[in-house]
Design a protein around this motif. Structure first.
Motif, PDB file in Angstrom:
ATOM      1  N   GLY A 154       0.841  -0.727   0.117  1.00 27.45           N
ATOM      2  CA  GLY A 154       0.295  -0.109   0.019  1.00 27.45           C
ATOM      3  C   GLY A 154       1.317   1.022  -0.177  1.00 27.45           C
ATOM      4  N   ASP A 191      -1.907   1.723   5.336  1.00 26.56           N
ATOM      5  CA  ASP A 191      -2.918   1.812   3.274  1.00 26.56           C
ATOM      6  C   ASP A 191      -2.694  -0.156   3.833  1.00 26.56           C
ATOM      7  OD1 ASP A 191      -4.491   2.114   1.495  1.00 26.56           O
ATOM      8  OD2 ASP A 191      -2.544   2.370   0.247  1.00 26.56           O
ATOM      9  N   SER A 241      -5.354  -3.143   3.095  1.00 29.71           N
ATOM     10  CA  SER A 241      -5.724  -3.730   2.318  1.00 29.71           C
ATOM     11  C   SER A 241      -5.590  -5.432   2.343  1.00 29.71           C
ATOM     12  CB  SER A 241      -4.740  -2.973   1.423  1.00 29.71           C
ATOM     13  OG  SER A 241      -4.522  -2.069   0.860  1.00 29.71           O
TER      14      SER A 241
END
Ligand code: KIV
Ligand code: ZN
Length: 521
Positions: free
Chosen positions: A435, A440, A444
């Motif tokens: 990410g 992030d 994910s």
């Protein structure tokens, strides 16, 4: 009932907050949202201050200042070059306004300008006359009015109204006013102004230096002000401005007292607050009225019990009215049996046996003493340990929460990656992802496990317990559905608190969808 006009100055006074400066695209995003909120005026900037500000005001005037949109204005000092800059940037709006500010108190006149009162008064009159030669609508702000000599203040107002000002704004520039006194001042000005020219709008602009900005603004409304200036989340110079959400909901909630209303679409309030906070990087205090994270969260047992009996026992504003999905019952050691029973019922389990409930409550209190906040998956585990839940959900509502087993996050500036191992009932899942950053990547990987079409709207992590623990917060929704699910989690590991908050949000969605994640597991 009187309509109170809402003048939003988030993009001018609010943007004066150190570090809160926005780029053109971000300003446009805020202005568009202010239009959705249906404010009557947007003060889009201070055009003469920089080319960037000028261009942003112009872009907002062109795109948001449509016939069905708000009046667009920007600030000018009482000098020709500033007035020209405002005119040349707001003239693209269907309804443009020039806003002029000039000091009215003795301290401003003598110390800031080093001029006589007569000279300053003449400067104001000349500025209004010049602005009037450019546009029909001109607002005049008598800066520091709450500390001004009243007869000089009135002399100024009378002169600028005769010169053509269509709005008179009374600022409490340094937050000096107190509600009763400010209300009296506004009543006195209103009486004279309506006799002088009933078409001139009387406005107020209050700062929050002693925490009275909203109270002073509402006192002004009660005493005849037609228009109020405010910002989203109360941001602004020093301690900030009066908060739009507080004024609007104050008036709405006590329309019986103010005999007034606004045209604000209140269901857009929370969304606007989040947008401004995220774009400007200015956190909203958790207990902030209307838009704080805890504004609709109830944690004491007495309150939870009352609310579950009837919402109006402890609720004067419906969370949905300001765009918050629902009240939040946070399970803590102070939660009583009623709240616990309700949370268990949400998991699809009914406990009728009082003895069993008593035991579950005892176990819950033991856990809550250790954990501070108890989440659905904790409760689920507890019930499972007590033999009240079987895998396969024979006695549940189809809900089995996801839990984190272990995770690894690699943070670097080239390729942040995360691997997560999770379980749901007796099934184990492992996924990896990369990410833009470690969180992030982690989110994910979690999203890959749950295989749901999720949209993360907001994510926050704060340190609590004197920095020993982290409180993660995540607002998620299904990409194709409007409902927002807010979730939180605490852990000594900042990354784990973030992961748990996201998973708690996912579990909330599953709980409401009878365990169905529309995926293949
Ligand atoms: O605080 C103030 O006086 C102002 C004026 C420009 C209205 O921001
Ligand atoms: Zn101000």
């Amino acid at each position: 009932m009187r309509k109170i006009l809402i003048f939003d100055t988030t993009l001018r006074d609010g943007e004066q907050v150190p570090g809160a400066k926005l780029g053109l695209r971000q300003k446009l995003e805020v202005a568009r949202q202010l239009k959705n909120l249906n404010v009557d005026y947007i003060e889009a900037g201070f055009s003469a201050s920089s080319v960037g500000d000028f261009n942003a005001v112009k872009a907002i005037a062109e795109t948001v200042g449509t016939e069905d949109g708000p009046i667009i204005t920007a600030l000018a000092r009482a000098v020709k070059s500033d007035i020209d800059a405002v005119y040349n940037s707001v003239k693209y709006a269907a309804k443009p306004l020039i806003h002029i500010v000039l000091g009215a108190s003795d301290v401003h006149v003598s110390k800031k300008f080093g001029k006589s009162k007569e000279e300053i008064l003449q400067m104001g009159v000349d500025a209004v006359k010049y602005a009037k030669s450019l546009l029909p609508d001109v607002q005049y702000s008598t800066e520091d009015a709450s500390r001004a000599d009243f007869e000089y203040l009135w002399k100024t107002i009378e002169a600028v109204v005769k010169a053509g000002a269509t709005i008179i704004n009374i600022p409490d520039t340094v937050g000096y006013a107190v509600p009763e006194q400010f209300g009296e001042l506004v009543a006195k000005i209103n009486y004279r102004l309506k006799n002088l020219n009933p078409n001139v709008i009387l406005s107020v602009h209050c700062h929050n230096d002693t925490g009275l900005a909203t109270a002073n603004t509402l006192a002004a409304v009660k005493n005849g002000a037609d228009k109020v200036e405010c910002t989203i989340n109360g941001i602004g110079e020093r301690a900030g401005n009066a908060a739009l959400e507080e004024i609007v909901m104050g008036i709405k909630c006590r329309a019986d007292y103010y005999d007034a209303y606004t045209d604000i679409v209140t269901t857009e309030i929370k969304k606007t607050s989040r947008l401004v906070s995220n774009l400007m990087g200015l956190d909203v205090q958790v207990n902030k009225a209307i838009v704080g994270d805890n504004a609709f969260a109830h944690s004491s047992g007495i309150h939870q019990d009352g609310l579950l009996k009837s919402r109006d026992v402890y609720e004067i504003i419906r969370p949905q009215d300001v765009g918050v999905e629902d009240m939040e019952i946070v399970l803590t050691a102070r939660s009583g049996k009623h709240a616990l029973k309700n949370a268990i019922k949400e998991l699809g389990i009914i406990i009728d046996d009082e003895e069993v409930m008593k035991k579950v409550h005892e176990k819950f209190l033991e856990l809550a003493d250790i954990k501070k906040e108890v989440y659905y998956h904790d409760l689920y585990e507890l019930l499972k340990r007590e033999g009240l839940i079987d895998y396969g959900n024979e006695n549940g509502n189809g809900f089995t929460p996801y839990e984190i087993v272990t995770f690894q996050v690699i943070s670097n500036d080239i390729f942040p990656t995360a691997t997560v191992k999770m379980k749901r009932g007796d099934q184990i899942f492992t996924q990896s992802a990369n990410g833009d950053g470690p969180i992030d990547a982690l989110y994910s990987a979690i999203k890959n496990v749950v295989n749901m079409d999720l949209k993360l709207l907001e994510y926050k992590v704060n340190s609590v317990s004197q920095g020993k623990e982290a409180l993660g917060k995540a607002n998620v929704r299904l990409a194709y559905e409007g409902k927002v699910y807010s979730a939180r989690a605490m852990d000594t590991d900042i990354i784990k608190a973030s992961a748990l908050a996201y998973i708690n949000g996912i579990n909330k969605i599953l709980l409401e969808n009878n365990g169905n994640n529309n995926g293949d597991h």
